[in-house]
Every structure is written in structure tokens, then in C-alpha cells.
Design a protein around this motif. Structure first.
Motif, PDB file in Angstrom:
ATOM      1  N   PHE A  31       0.840  -1.192   0.000  1.00 47.05           N
ATOM      2  CA  PHE A  31       0.000   0.000   0.000  1.00 47.05           C
ATOM      3  C   PHE A  31       0.872   1.238   0.000  1.00 47.05           C
ATOM      4  CE2 PHE A  31      -2.395  -3.272   2.223  1.00 47.05           C
ATOM      5  CZ  PHE A  31      -3.610  -3.218   1.579  1.00 47.05           C
ATOM      6  N   TYR A  32       0.408   2.277  -0.648  1.00 41.40           N
ATOM      7  CA  TYR A  32       1.065   3.571  -0.593  1.00 41.40           C
ATOM      8  C   TYR A  32       0.328   4.433   0.430  1.00 41.40           C
ATOM      9  CZ  TYR A  32       3.929   2.762  -4.727  1.00 41.40           C
ATOM     10  OH  TYR A  32       4.856   2.270  -5.603  1.00 41.40           O
ATOM     11  N   ALA A  33       1.031   4.837   1.453  1.00 38.54           N
ATOM     12  CA  ALA A  33       0.441   5.771   2.412  1.00 38.54           C
ATOM     13  C   ALA A  33       0.316   7.126   1.722  1.00 38.54           C
ATOM     14  CB  ALA A  33       1.325   5.880   3.649  1.00 38.54           C
ATOM     15  N   PRO A  34      -0.619   7.960   2.143  1.00 34.67           N
ATOM     16  CA  PRO A  34      -0.767   9.284   1.512  1.00 34.67           C
ATOM     17  C   PRO A  34       0.561  10.045   1.525  1.00 34.67           C
ATOM     18  CG  PRO A  34      -2.596   8.864   2.990  1.00 34.67           C
ATOM     19  CD  PRO A  34      -1.609   7.748   3.195  1.00 34.67           C
ATOM     20  N   GLY A  35       1.014  10.448   0.357  1.00 36.87           N
ATOM     21  CA  GLY A  35       2.249  11.213   0.214  1.00 36.87           C
ATOM     22  C   GLY A  35       3.523  10.386   0.195  1.00 36.87           C
ATOM     23  N   GLN A  67       6.491   7.879  -1.076  1.00 35.84           N
ATOM     24  CA  GLN A  67       7.139   7.625  -2.355  1.00 35.84           C
ATOM     25  C   GLN A  67       7.317   6.132  -2.640  1.00 35.84           C
ATOM     26  OE1 GLN A  67       7.854  10.099  -4.556  1.00 35.84           O
ATOM     27  NE2 GLN A  67       6.771  11.365  -3.072  1.00 35.84           N
ATOM     28  N   SER A  68       7.241   5.316  -1.580  1.00 33.66           N
ATOM     29  CA  SER A  68       7.391   3.872  -1.773  1.00 33.66           C
ATOM     30  C   SER A  68       6.297   3.139  -1.004  1.00 33.66           C
ATOM     31  CB  SER A  68       8.779   3.419  -1.309  1.00 33.66           C
ATOM     32  OG  SER A  68       8.958   3.722   0.056  1.00 33.66           O
ATOM     33  N   PRO A  69       5.984   1.930  -1.469  1.00 41.66           N
ATOM     34  CA  PRO A  69       4.897   1.188  -0.819  1.00 41.66           C
ATOM     35  C   PRO A  69       5.337   0.551   0.496  1.00 41.66           C
ATOM     36  CG  PRO A  69       5.829  -0.110  -2.584  1.00 41.66           C
ATOM     37  CD  PRO A  69       6.513   1.235  -2.625  1.00 41.66           C
ATOM     38  N   THR A  70       4.355   0.270   1.345  1.00 41.42           N
ATOM     39  CA  THR A  70       4.565  -0.468   2.577  1.00 41.42           C
ATOM     40  C   THR A  70       3.935  -1.835   2.389  1.00 41.42           C
ATOM     41  OG1 THR A  70       4.442   1.538   3.904  1.00 41.42           O
ATOM     42  CG2 THR A  70       4.038  -0.527   5.055  1.00 41.42           C
ATOM     43  N   SER A  71       4.729  -2.874   2.657  1.00 49.09           N
ATOM     44  CA  SER A  71       4.220  -4.239   2.521  1.00 49.09           C
ATOM     45  C   SER A  71       3.478  -4.630   3.783  1.00 49.09           C
ATOM     46  CB  SER A  71       5.363  -5.218   2.289  1.00 49.09           C
ATOM     47  OG  SER A  71       6.005  -4.918   1.073  1.00 49.09           O
ATOM     48  N   SER A  72       2.491  -5.463   3.617  1.00 48.30           N
ATOM     49  CA  SER A  72       1.742  -5.944   4.778  1.00 48.30           C
ATOM     50  C   SER A  72       1.149  -7.301   4.455  1.00 48.30           C
ATOM     51  CB  SER A  72       0.646  -4.950   5.165  1.00 48.30           C
ATOM     52  OG  SER A  72      -0.295  -4.850   4.119  1.00 48.30           O
ATOM     53  N   SER A  73       0.654  -7.937   5.489  1.00 48.88           N
ATOM     54  CA  SER A  73      -0.039  -9.210   5.353  1.00 48.88           C
ATOM     55  C   SER A  73      -1.508  -8.943   5.656  1.00 48.88           C
ATOM     56  CB  SER A  73       0.536 -10.212   6.354  1.00 48.88           C
ATOM     57  OG  SER A  73      -0.264 -11.359   6.419  1.00 48.88           O
ATOM     58  N   ILE A  74      -2.399  -9.467   4.824  1.00 42.71           N
ATOM     59  CA  ILE A  74      -3.837  -9.276   5.013  1.00 42.71           C
ATOM     60  C   ILE A  74      -4.505 -10.643   5.070  1.00 42.71           C
ATOM     61  CG2 ILE A  74      -5.965  -8.336   4.030  1.00 42.71           C
ATOM     62  CD1 ILE A  74      -4.250  -6.266   2.627  1.00 42.71           C
ATOM     63  N   GLN A  75      -5.268 -10.855   6.132  1.00 39.71           N
ATOM     64  CA  GLN A  75      -6.058 -12.083   6.254  1.00 39.71           C
ATOM     65  C   GLN A  75      -7.526 -11.678   6.250  1.00 39.71           C
ATOM     66  OE1 GLN A  75      -5.737 -14.251   9.937  1.00 39.71           O
ATOM     67  NE2 GLN A  75      -7.102 -15.865   9.236  1.00 39.71           N
ATOM     68  N   MET A  76      -8.307 -12.394   5.461  1.00 37.35           N
ATOM     69  CA  MET A  76      -9.750 -12.166   5.420  1.00 37.35           C
ATOM     70  C   MET A  76     -10.438 -13.468   5.782  1.00 37.35           C
ATOM     71  SD  MET A  76     -10.152  -9.810   1.997  1.00 37.35           S
ATOM     72  CE  MET A  76     -11.920  -9.841   2.094  1.00 37.35           C
ATOM     73  N   ALA A  77     -11.410 -13.364   6.683  1.00 36.06           N
ATOM     74  CA  ALA A  77     -12.197 -14.522   7.076  1.00 36.06           C
ATOM     75  C   ALA A  77     -13.633 -14.058   7.273  1.00 36.06           C
ATOM     76  CB  ALA A  77     -11.659 -15.138   8.364  1.00 36.06           C
ATOM     77  N   GLY A  78     -14.574 -14.767   6.684  1.00 37.16           N
ATOM     78  CA  GLY A  78     -15.954 -14.338   6.845  1.00 37.16           C
ATOM     79  C   GLY A  78     -16.930 -15.252   6.159  1.00 37.16           C
ATOM     80  N   THR A  79     -18.183 -14.832   6.189  1.00 36.18           N
ATOM     81  CA  THR A  79     -19.246 -15.596   5.554  1.00 36.18           C
ATOM     82  C   THR A  79     -20.080 -14.670   4.681  1.00 36.18           C
ATOM     83  OG1 THR A  79     -20.746 -15.229   7.402  1.00 36.18           O
ATOM     84  CG2 THR A  79     -19.430 -17.233   7.456  1.00 36.18           C
ATOM     85  N   MET A  80     -20.594 -15.228   3.606  1.00 36.21           N
ATOM     86  CA  MET A  80     -21.493 -14.513   2.710  1.00 36.21           C
ATOM     87  C   MET A  80     -22.731 -15.373   2.518  1.00 36.21           C
ATOM     88  SD  MET A  80     -18.815 -13.014  -0.067  1.00 36.21           S
ATOM     89  CE  MET A  80     -17.554 -14.262   0.095  1.00 36.21           C
ATOM     90  N   ASP A  81     -23.892 -14.739   2.592  1.00 36.84           N
ATOM     91  CA  ASP A  81     -25.168 -15.426   2.420  1.00 36.84           C
ATOM     92  C   ASP A  81     -25.929 -14.765   1.276  1.00 36.84           C
ATOM     93  OD1 ASP A  81     -27.653 -16.604   2.543  1.00 36.84           O
ATOM     94  OD2 ASP A  81     -27.971 -16.189   4.667  1.00 36.84           O
TER      95      ASP A  81
END
Length: 172
Positions: free
Chosen positions: A11-15, A17-31
Motif C-alpha cells: 500500500f502507498y500511504a498518503p504522500g 514515495q514507496s509502498p509499505t508491505s503488509s499481510s492481510i487475512q480475510m475470514a468471513g461468511t457470505m449469504d
């Protein structure tokens, strides 16, 4: 259905010049039958030992709010009250036109005046492309001819907004 997945993202934080790496976990349900979802998102930035938790859930729109807005929209359409229509319009309208541009465009149409208008059935909700719509059938008389159309509302930012009408068809 359920989901649970972890991915790496930048992701690029506002302003920044380089991206920040991160780990994203998504868990959920859809009906999809009930048009609801609940998703937990966990974001872990480099150098942090724990994730920040976000929970996203759907909001069930109030159908009573839809009916009240449909009543206002039908009244305002019948009386050519373009300022009132603009004030309840969806962002699809307000992001493209100023109020004066909208009023000028609507006034420039050469349509016969509506002499009578009423709802001709029960309104229903419909999910379409990630949007929740309220569809309200209407019957109206203009220029001595009876027409049918649908008045469409869009659930937007936690409230119903006027999205427009379908093309009127002469009733048989």
C-alpha cells in the motif's frame, strides 16, 4: 459460503514515495440468499507483532425508508420539482450535474405534463452488481395516455436515494 485467506499486499500511504508491505487475512461468511455478509479483515504491517482487526458487515436497508422516499419522489416528479428531486438524487446524478444543470436538463425535455400518478404495485428490493435497489411500479397519465414505469431507488451510504425511472411504456 465462507472464506479464509491470507495474502501479501503493498500500500502507498498518503504522500509516500514507496509502498509499505503488509499481510492481510480475510475470514468471513457470505449469504447470497439473504443478501448479507460479514467479513473480518486482519492487517499486519512489517515490524508489528499483531494485526489490526476490521470487521465489515452488510446493513439491511429499511424498506419503510424506501417507501417514504418513493412517495416524495413521485410527488416531486409529478409537480416538476427538480430541486427537490436533486436533493434526494443518488450520487450517480449529483456527481455528474450541479443542481442548476440538472434542473435545466429536466426542464428542457418536451414531455406532456403528468396529470395523475400512483403506485401500481408493491415495491421490492433487488440486489444488482453489489447495489441494493428498491423498485416501485407506477402508473401515470400524461397527455391523455396511461403509462407504466418503475421508480428506482438506490441504497447508498446508509440511506435510500432516488436513482431514476425506467422508460415509460404505454399501458395496454
Amino acid at each position: 459460503s465462507t472464506l479464509n485467506n491470507t495474502v501479501g499486499a503493498s500500500f502507498y500511504a498518503p504522500g509516500a514515495q514507496s509502498p509499505t508491505s503488509s499481510s492481510i487475512q480475510m475470514a468471513g461468511t457470505m449469504d447470497p440468499v439473504h443478501d448479507t455478509a460479514s467479513v473480518n479483515v486482519f492487517v499486519t504491517l512489517p515490524g508489528h507483532s499483531s494485526a489490526t482487526h476490521y470487521q465489515l458487515t452488510t446493513i439491511t436497508p429499511s424498506t419503510s425508508g424506501a417507501q417514504a422516499l418513493a412517495n416524495s419522489a413521485l410527488s416531486d416528479l409529478t409537480s416538476d420539482n427538480w430541486a427537490a428531486i436533486y436533493s434526494i438524487a443518488s450520487s450517480a446524478v449529483t456527481s455528474r450535474y450541479t443542481e442548476s444543470q440538472f434542473a435545466a436538463a429536466m426542464s428542457a425535455q418536451s414531455l406532456p405534463a403528468i396529470t395523475k400518478a400512483s403506485f401500481s404495485g408493491s415495491g421490492t428490493t433487488l440486489s444488482q452488481g453489489g447495489d441494493t435497489l428498491w423498485i416501485e411500479p407506477v402508473t401515470f397519465i400524461a397527455g391523455g395516455t396511461t403509462y407504466t414505469a418503475n421508480l428506482d431507488l438506490d441504497w447508498e451510504s446508509g440511506q435510500w436515494r432516488f436513482a431514476g425511472t425506467t422508460t415509460p411504456q404505454p399501458s395496454s
